[in-house]
Design a protein around this motif. Structure first.
Motif, PDB file in Angstrom:
ATOM      1  N   MET A   1       0.845  -1.202   0.000  1.00 47.20           N
ATOM      2  CA  MET A   1       0.000   0.000   0.000  1.00 47.20           C
ATOM      3  C   MET A   1       0.881   1.252   0.000  1.00 47.20           C
ATOM      4  O   MET A   1       1.941   1.278   0.609  1.00 47.20           O
ATOM      5  CB  MET A   1      -0.891   0.002   1.246  1.00 47.20           C
ATOM      6  CG  MET A   1      -1.880  -1.160   1.287  1.00 47.20           C
ATOM      7  SD  MET A   1      -2.839  -1.202   2.824  1.00 47.20           S
ATOM      8  CE  MET A   1      -3.909   0.230   2.589  1.00 47.20           C
ATOM      9  N   ILE A   4       0.508   6.652   3.787  1.00 49.81           N
ATOM     10  CA  ILE A   4      -0.508   7.678   4.016  1.00 49.81           C
ATOM     11  C   ILE A   4      -0.107   8.538   5.205  1.00 49.81           C
ATOM     12  O   ILE A   4       0.865   8.232   5.910  1.00 49.81           O
ATOM     13  CB  ILE A   4      -1.922   7.082   4.224  1.00 49.81           C
ATOM     14  CG1 ILE A   4      -1.963   6.180   5.470  1.00 49.81           C
ATOM     15  CG2 ILE A   4      -2.360   6.304   2.986  1.00 49.81           C
ATOM     16  CD1 ILE A   4      -3.379   5.703   5.805  1.00 49.81           C
ATOM     17  N   ASP A  66      -2.346   0.470  17.644  1.00 49.23           N
ATOM     18  CA  ASP A  66      -2.090   0.890  16.264  1.00 49.23           C
ATOM     19  C   ASP A  66      -1.109   2.060  16.189  1.00 49.23           C
ATOM     20  O   ASP A  66      -0.699   2.455  15.103  1.00 49.23           O
ATOM     21  CB  ASP A  66      -3.422   1.284  15.609  1.00 49.23           C
ATOM     22  CG  ASP A  66      -3.330   1.291  14.089  1.00 49.23           C
ATOM     23  OD1 ASP A  66      -2.829   0.296  13.517  1.00 49.23           O
ATOM     24  OD2 ASP A  66      -3.731   2.287  13.465  1.00 49.23           O
ATOM     25  N   ASN A  69       2.065   1.089  14.409  1.00 47.87           N
ATOM     26  CA  ASN A  69       1.834   0.134  13.328  1.00 47.87           C
ATOM     27  C   ASN A  69       2.053   0.802  11.968  1.00 47.87           C
ATOM     28  O   ASN A  69       1.267   1.644  11.558  1.00 47.87           O
ATOM     29  CB  ASN A  69       0.401  -0.404  13.453  1.00 47.87           C
ATOM     30  CG  ASN A  69       0.116  -1.573  12.549  1.00 47.87           C
ATOM     31  OD1 ASN A  69       1.009  -2.108  11.893  1.00 47.87           O
ATOM     32  ND2 ASN A  69      -1.147  -1.983  12.508  1.00 47.87           N
ATOM     33  N   HIS A 170      -7.783   9.858  13.560  1.00 52.77           N
ATOM     34  CA  HIS A 170      -8.515   9.283  14.698  1.00 52.77           C
ATOM     35  C   HIS A 170      -8.445  10.249  15.870  1.00 52.77           C
ATOM     36  O   HIS A 170      -7.349  10.533  16.377  1.00 52.77           O
ATOM     37  CB  HIS A 170      -7.896   7.931  15.109  1.00 52.77           C
ATOM     38  CG  HIS A 170      -8.297   7.518  16.499  1.00 52.77           C
ATOM     39  ND1 HIS A 170      -7.384   7.187  17.477  1.00 52.77           N
ATOM     40  CD2 HIS A 170      -9.517   7.412  17.078  1.00 52.77           C
ATOM     41  CE1 HIS A 170      -8.023   6.882  18.590  1.00 52.77           C
ATOM     42  NE2 HIS A 170      -9.312   7.011  18.375  1.00 52.77           N
ATOM     43  N   TRP A 212     -11.710   9.480   7.309  1.00 51.12           N
ATOM     44  CA  TRP A 212     -10.826   9.152   6.192  1.00 51.12           C
ATOM     45  C   TRP A 212     -11.300   9.874   4.949  1.00 51.12           C
ATOM     46  O   TRP A 212     -12.484  10.150   4.771  1.00 51.12           O
ATOM     47  CB  TRP A 212     -10.669   7.653   5.991  1.00 51.12           C
ATOM     48  CG  TRP A 212     -11.851   6.876   5.479  1.00 51.12           C
ATOM     49  CD1 TRP A 212     -12.051   6.454   4.196  1.00 51.12           C
ATOM     50  CD2 TRP A 212     -12.974   6.388   6.241  1.00 51.12           C
ATOM     51  NE1 TRP A 212     -13.227   5.741   4.116  1.00 51.12           N
ATOM     52  CE2 TRP A 212     -13.815   5.691   5.341  1.00 51.12           C
ATOM     53  CE3 TRP A 212     -13.360   6.488   7.586  1.00 51.12           C
ATOM     54  CZ2 TRP A 212     -15.003   5.095   5.752  1.00 51.12           C
ATOM     55  CZ3 TRP A 212     -14.556   5.906   7.984  1.00 51.12           C
ATOM     56  CH2 TRP A 212     -15.348   5.214   7.072  1.00 51.12           C
TER      57      TRP A 212
END
Lengths: 214, 214
Positions: A1, A4, A66, A69, A170, A212
């Motif tokens: 991916m 981001i 997270d 991560n 978030h 998002w």
């Protein structure tokens, strides 16, 4: 991916503030109580600042685990790094986090005042006088294909939102009013023109806001 | 942190089944429709089997992105690996997942029938005739300090629950009745004597059930 640009675990009061008024060495969040803002995170097993075993593995823990991560670099504002303003008079100040900051990546601190880079544990702090887009370009290179975290504070998140550089965000909205200080939004719905939004209530009482890009 | 033993993204019908009746090559979940059970996960950006860009970054994505986070090995039952029963007659069968299985770690397949290990992409499959505790001991050694995933199916999860070897378990309860097949539970509340449980409804319609050891 593709990498981001992410805001994670950013704590916001029910009236939209990320920090109170009057930051100082003793009060990094000004008159706001960080224990109230961060209590939900501190209770989890994966809270990056946890020193004792234990903690919960429920919903809130998915957000704290997270944190690192696939993150390769962080960008933070100067006021997240410390309470000083103006030229750096004291290079002894190395942030709030002690000998092993929880970042473990390069961290780019936005400041108009020069200061040499230094490393602390697995974290290296760089000080850059740069626009959001320039700072992001540096951070993406340093991240080696991983994502970049926009770490705050409020002013930095707002600058990156205004420049439309944030892909996911978030925010944990805590059931407390701060009343004055650094305001992230009047309402999270202000961002709906550009972002999807899910509001997920946690048993701990916070409401996780997941944005998002549309 | 000490390694733990985790069930992740395990899909369960509203009447407690993880799979239908009559597994075959064409129907890995028997009469149950995997597209219905897994639809919530397939819509997310981090679904391990995703081949196209895109996908959502809301609540459900926190669960799919956690799939490989700090996992060093998986243990699965033979029926997750394939539809065959009895001695291995066909070593050409290398699982359902094509040339690059989504595990990227050692995987221990529980079977009473011997078969040599083999690697496919970044995944190595080992075939072990072992009790849950023996298999877990092997998997923990192979995981090199990371966590071990109990990958299912239902019978394997139940055996590890019965042996009290599971530390955390995430089940996504899907709003569909399967009626017959492999049943995980009569009610998730059956596990409350040993586990904390948070039930988190997702905007997608599934209810994430998060268990962790008391």
């Amino acid at each position: 991916m593709e990498p981001i640009v992410r805001v994670q675990n950013f704590m916001v009061s029910s009236d939209g503030f990320g920090s109170g008024e009057g930051q100082s060495l003793e009060r990094p969040f000004g008159h706001a109580d960080p224990a109230v803002l961060a209590g939900w995170a501190g209770a989890t097993a994966h809270w990056p600042n946890r020193t004792e075993p234990g903690g919960t593995y429920g919903l809130d823990d998915y957000f704290t685990r997270d944190f690192s991560n696939n993150i390769g670099a962080e960008i933070m504002g100067r006021n997240k790094f410390g309470p000083q303003r103006g030229p750096w008079e004291d290079h002894d100040w190395q942030g709030w986090w002690g000998d092993e900051p929880p970042f473990h990546t390069p961290v780019f601190v936005l400041t108009h005042h020069e200061r040499p880079s230094f490393s602390l544990g697995e974290t290296t702090f760089h000080f850059v006088d740069a626009s959001p887009v320039e700072a992001l370009s540096q951070a993406l290179r340093a991240a080696g294909g991983k994502d970049v975290r926009i770490g705050g504070g409020v002013q930095t998140v707002r600058e990156f939102l205004d420049a439309d550089l944030i892909d996911t965000m978030h925010c944990a909205v805590v059931d407390v009013e701060i009343g004055r200080g650094e305001r992230l939004w009047n309402s999270p719905d202000d961002l709906l023109d550009r972002f999807h939004l899910e509001k997920i209530p946690s048993p701990s009482g916070v409401v996780h806001h997941l944005f998002w890009r549309r």
